[in-house]
Design an enzyme around this catalytic site. Sequence first.
Site, PDB file in Angstrom:
ATOM      1  N   HIS A   6       0.827  -1.213   0.000  1.00  0.00           N
ATOM      2  CA  HIS A   6       0.000   0.000   0.000  1.00  0.00           C
ATOM      3  C   HIS A   6       0.866   1.270   0.000  1.00  0.00           C
ATOM      4  CE1 HIS A   6      -3.317  -2.723   1.085  1.00  0.00           C
ATOM      5  NE2 HIS A   6      -2.510  -3.212   1.995  1.00  0.00           N
ATOM      6  N   SER A 127      14.937  21.233 -15.832  1.00  0.00           N
ATOM      7  CA  SER A 127      13.678  21.944 -16.056  1.00  0.00           C
ATOM      8  C   SER A 127      13.933  23.184 -16.900  1.00  0.00           C
ATOM      9  CB  SER A 127      13.076  22.343 -14.712  1.00  0.00           C
ATOM     10  OG  SER A 127      12.068  23.308 -14.864  1.00  0.00           O
ATOM     11  N   LYS A 133      16.111  21.086 -10.807  1.00  0.00           N
ATOM     12  CA  LYS A 133      15.393  19.874 -11.172  1.00  0.00           C
ATOM     13  C   LYS A 133      16.272  18.914 -11.981  1.00  0.00           C
ATOM     14  CE  LYS A 133      11.479  19.110 -10.915  1.00  0.00           C
ATOM     15  NZ  LYS A 133      10.427  19.667 -11.821  1.00  0.00           N
ATOM     16  N   GLU A 140       9.721   8.165 -17.444  1.00  0.00           N
ATOM     17  CA  GLU A 140       8.396   8.718 -17.693  1.00  0.00           C
ATOM     18  C   GLU A 140       7.920   8.391 -19.104  1.00  0.00           C
ATOM     19  OE1 GLU A 140       8.722  12.871 -16.842  1.00  0.00           O
ATOM     20  OE2 GLU A 140       8.794  12.587 -14.674  1.00  0.00           O
TER      21      GLU A 140
END
Length: 307
Positions: A6, A127, A133, A140
């Site tokens: 979970h 970024s 970043k 992804e």
Amino acid sequence: MPGYTHLQRAQPITFGHHLMAYCSMILRDIDRLSDVKKRMNICPLGSGALAGTTYPLNREMVADLLGFDGVTQNSLDGVSDRDFCIELASALSLIMVHLSRFSEEIIMWCSWEFKFIELDDAFSTGSSIMPQKKNPDIAELVRGKSGRVFGDLTTLLTVMKGIALAYNKDMQEDKEAIFDAVDTVKMCLTAFTPMIDTMTVLKDNMRLAAAKGFINATDCADYLVGKGLAFRDAYKCTGELVALCIDKGLTLETLPIGEYKAICDLFDEGVYEAINLEKCVNDRKVVGSPCSENVLKQVEIARNTIK
């Protein structure tokens, strides 16, 4: 490192054990592809338009010369079957499910909230406006490409679901879908493999996360069971200990023995050895569990299978 259920820290495992779970998935993928080939490698030549031919063809010889395992046994089916495309697309979709799940974990592990790994710069980007970043682009993109392959499978199923025997022009739609699925999976594997090869594992961060999550609570309860206490009572005592640790800002390892004894007088100094994270992992010796010898055995089996 912590093992999760979970997405909550659950029990201690090792990073090797976690990776071998994905290896098990990939070995099944390889097995499925081999199985698909058995039903794909059947020659339809000689089926004609739908009813065979009056010419005395030796279909078996043609199939043998072309490297097929056999011939289709029904000319209608030989012309109109696309099960092999659907079955291959299904196997490819499962590969993408596994790559997508792995990508999701890579993405989480890269975040500052986990910081279990760091990807090589070649597989990340910065970024456009935030210089701090480092985005896990390849993971992804692979995660996103999974939907494309699932779409190819859905296309094939939808095309075939309402077609009467034998050939219909709808069936030419199979080419674009199956070729796209194959090309997409190959592209994803080509990018994914070196991403894993070059990533840095931040093992100290993993160990620290394991220490903070009370993931040795089950072993603490098992310690009391070993002293003769029923598990339901041991479970209750351990829950009280965890609540006490949270209240005092401690862990089970740093909680004084007096606090243990105040909750259950069966505790003694031996509890600290029982809840040692390395011991918790290596005491799990049943086949498939995360002790180091089992993980090495899993690696050996996987290497031999691939070989």
